[in-house]
Scaffold this motif. Structure first.
Motif, PDB file in Angstrom:
ATOM      1  N   GLN A   1       0.833  -1.201   0.000  1.00  0.00           N
ATOM      2  CA  GLN A   1       0.000   0.000   0.000  1.00  0.00           C
ATOM      3  C   GLN A   1       0.868   1.251   0.000  1.00  0.00           C
ATOM      4  O   GLN A   1       1.798   1.373   0.792  1.00  0.00           O
ATOM      5  CB  GLN A   1      -0.890  -0.018   1.241  1.00  0.00           C
ATOM      6  CG  GLN A   1      -1.805   1.155   1.366  1.00  0.00           C
ATOM      7  CD  GLN A   1      -2.656   1.071   2.625  1.00  0.00           C
ATOM      8  OE1 GLN A   1      -2.657   0.060   3.313  1.00  0.00           O
ATOM      9  NE2 GLN A   1      -3.370   2.122   2.918  1.00  0.00           N
TER      10      GLN A   1
ATOM     11  N   ILE B   1      -6.889   2.647   3.316  1.00  0.00           N
ATOM     12  CA  ILE B   1      -6.791   1.262   3.781  1.00  0.00           C
ATOM     13  C   ILE B   1      -7.931   0.426   3.219  1.00  0.00           C
ATOM     14  O   ILE B   1      -7.726  -0.713   2.800  1.00  0.00           O
ATOM     15  CB  ILE B   1      -6.787   1.207   5.328  1.00  0.00           C
ATOM     16  CG1 ILE B   1      -5.508   1.852   5.860  1.00  0.00           C
ATOM     17  CG2 ILE B   1      -6.932  -0.213   5.835  1.00  0.00           C
ATOM     18  CD1 ILE B   1      -5.497   2.048   7.366  1.00  0.00           C
ATOM     19  N   GLU B   2      -9.134   1.001   3.188  1.00  0.00           N
ATOM     20  CA  GLU B   2     -10.304   0.265   2.689  1.00  0.00           C
ATOM     21  C   GLU B   2     -10.118  -0.121   1.223  1.00  0.00           C
ATOM     22  O   GLU B   2     -10.455  -1.239   0.818  1.00  0.00           O
ATOM     23  CB  GLU B   2     -11.592   1.081   2.859  1.00  0.00           C
ATOM     24  CG  GLU B   2     -12.003   1.318   4.294  1.00  0.00           C
ATOM     25  CD  GLU B   2     -11.253   2.489   4.957  1.00  0.00           C
ATOM     26  OE1 GLU B   2     -10.672   3.334   4.231  1.00  0.00           O
ATOM     27  OE2 GLU B   2     -11.239   2.550   6.194  1.00  0.00           O
ATOM     28  N   ASP B   3      -9.594   0.806   0.417  1.00  0.00           N
ATOM     29  CA  ASP B   3      -9.359   0.508  -0.997  1.00  0.00           C
ATOM     30  C   ASP B   3      -8.323  -0.592  -1.162  1.00  0.00           C
ATOM     31  O   ASP B   3      -8.484  -1.498  -1.980  1.00  0.00           O
ATOM     32  CB  ASP B   3      -8.903   1.766  -1.748  1.00  0.00           C
ATOM     33  CG  ASP B   3     -10.008   2.783  -1.931  1.00  0.00           C
ATOM     34  OD1 ASP B   3     -11.203   2.415  -1.818  1.00  0.00           O
ATOM     35  OD2 ASP B   3      -9.684   3.960  -2.187  1.00  0.00           O
ATOM     36  N   PHE B   4      -7.252  -0.510  -0.374  1.00  0.00           N
ATOM     37  CA  PHE B   4      -6.209  -1.530  -0.466  1.00  0.00           C
ATOM     38  C   PHE B   4      -6.733  -2.897  -0.014  1.00  0.00           C
ATOM     39  O   PHE B   4      -6.497  -3.910  -0.672  1.00  0.00           O
ATOM     40  CB  PHE B   4      -4.985  -1.129   0.372  1.00  0.00           C
ATOM     41  CG  PHE B   4      -3.842  -2.090   0.234  1.00  0.00           C
ATOM     42  CD1 PHE B   4      -3.069  -2.100  -0.925  1.00  0.00           C
ATOM     43  CD2 PHE B   4      -3.533  -2.986   1.244  1.00  0.00           C
ATOM     44  CE1 PHE B   4      -2.012  -2.986  -1.061  1.00  0.00           C
ATOM     45  CE2 PHE B   4      -2.482  -3.870   1.114  1.00  0.00           C
ATOM     46  CZ  PHE B   4      -1.717  -3.871  -0.049  1.00  0.00           C
ATOM     47  N   ASP B   5      -7.477  -2.929   1.090  1.00  0.00           N
ATOM     48  CA  ASP B   5      -8.048  -4.191   1.570  1.00  0.00           C
ATOM     49  C   ASP B   5      -8.996  -4.797   0.541  1.00  0.00           C
ATOM     50  O   ASP B   5      -9.037  -6.013   0.353  1.00  0.00           O
ATOM     51  CB  ASP B   5      -8.786  -3.979   2.894  1.00  0.00           C
ATOM     52  CG  ASP B   5      -7.850  -3.724   4.065  1.00  0.00           C
ATOM     53  OD1 ASP B   5      -6.624  -3.954   3.917  1.00  0.00           O
ATOM     54  OD2 ASP B   5      -8.336  -3.287   5.125  1.00  0.00           O
ATOM     55  N   ARG B   6      -9.732  -3.956  -0.135  1.00  0.00           N
ATOM     56  CA  ARG B   6     -10.692  -4.435  -1.145  1.00  0.00           C
ATOM     57  C   ARG B   6      -9.980  -5.112  -2.311  1.00  0.00           C
ATOM     58  O   ARG B   6     -10.360  -6.186  -2.744  1.00  0.00           O
ATOM     59  CB  ARG B   6     -11.524  -3.262  -1.637  1.00  0.00           C
ATOM     60  CG  ARG B   6     -12.674  -3.649  -2.519  1.00  0.00           C
ATOM     61  CD  ARG B   6     -13.534  -2.431  -2.775  1.00  0.00           C
ATOM     62  NE  ARG B   6     -14.600  -2.738  -3.705  1.00  0.00           N
ATOM     63  CZ  ARG B   6     -15.253  -1.839  -4.405  1.00  0.00           C
ATOM     64  NH1 ARG B   6     -14.965  -0.555  -4.252  1.00  0.00           N
ATOM     65  NH2 ARG B   6     -16.191  -2.193  -5.233  1.00  0.00           N
TER      66      ARG B   6
ATOM     67  N   THR C   1      -7.041  -6.428  -2.370  1.00  0.00           N
ATOM     68  CA  THR C   1      -6.232  -7.584  -1.956  1.00  0.00           C
ATOM     69  C   THR C   1      -7.092  -8.722  -1.412  1.00  0.00           C
ATOM     70  O   THR C   1      -6.558  -9.697  -0.894  1.00  0.00           O
ATOM     71  CB  THR C   1      -5.172  -7.179  -0.908  1.00  0.00           C
ATOM     72  OG1 THR C   1      -5.819  -6.566   0.203  1.00  0.00           O
ATOM     73  CG2 THR C   1      -4.141  -6.244  -1.509  1.00  0.00           C
ATOM     74  N   THR C   2      -8.403  -8.614  -1.562  1.00  0.00           N
ATOM     75  CA  THR C   2      -9.307  -9.698  -1.174  1.00  0.00           C
ATOM     76  C   THR C   2      -9.291 -10.755  -2.275  1.00  0.00           C
ATOM     77  O   THR C   2      -9.544 -10.435  -3.444  1.00  0.00           O
ATOM     78  CB  THR C   2     -10.745  -9.164  -0.981  1.00  0.00           C
ATOM     79  OG1 THR C   2     -10.715  -8.148   0.027  1.00  0.00           O
ATOM     80  CG2 THR C   2     -11.701 -10.271  -0.592  1.00  0.00           C
TER      81      THR C   2
END
Length: 116
Positions: free
Chosen positions: A67, A73-78, A80-81
Motif C-alpha cells: 500500500q 486502507i479500505e481501498d487496499f483491503d478491497r 487484496t481480497t
C-alpha cells in the motif's frame, strides 16, 4: 582592500562558484520506486511453502502488493481480497521483501476500477 586583493578575491569566488551545484534537487524518496504503470489483475492465495497472498496480473505475472501512503486502507483491503479483480496504478519497489518471494513487488499508487 586593494584592487589586487579584490581582484584575487573575485577570481577565487568565481572559481568556487563554478564548483558548487546550486540547483535544487527534485523530490527524493527513501526507497527505490519505478515508474507507475496501469494493469488489471486478480488477488489470489497460492501455496508457496504455505499460503501466500498475491495479485496475478492480466499479463500473467505474479505480484506482491504493498500500500502506498496516499491510498486508503479500505481501498487496499478491497483489491487484496482473494477473487477481486481490479485495475490498478502500480510502481515497482526494489527495497521491500516478502516471505513468499514468488513475484514482483509493487506499490499500489491508486485504485482505478474494481470488478467484483
Amino acid at each position: 582592500m586593494s584592487h589586487k586583493r579584490l581582484a584575487a578575491f573575485l577570481v577565487l569566488v568565481s572559481l568556487f562558484a563554478g564548483c558548487i551545484d546550486l540547483t535544487v534537487p527534485g523530490e527524493k524518496t527513501l526507497f527505490v520506486k519505478g515508474e507507475p504503470f496501469v494493469l488489471s489483475g486478480t488477488a489470489a492465495v497460492i501455496d508457496h511453502n504455505g499460503p501466500c497472498l498475491v495479485w496475478i496480473g492480466e499479463n500473467g505475472i505474479t505480484y506482491h502488493l504493498f500500500q502506498s501512503t496516499g491510498l486508503d486502507i479500505e481501498d487496499f483491503d478491497r483489491v487484496t481480497t482473494p477473487g477481486v479483480t481490479a485495475r490498478l496504478e502500480l510502481a515497482t519497489r526494489q527495497d521491500l521483501e516478502v516471505a513468499c518471494q514468488c513475484g514482483t513487488i509493487v506499490e499500489v499508487e491508486s485504485v482505478l476500477e474494481v470488478m467484483e
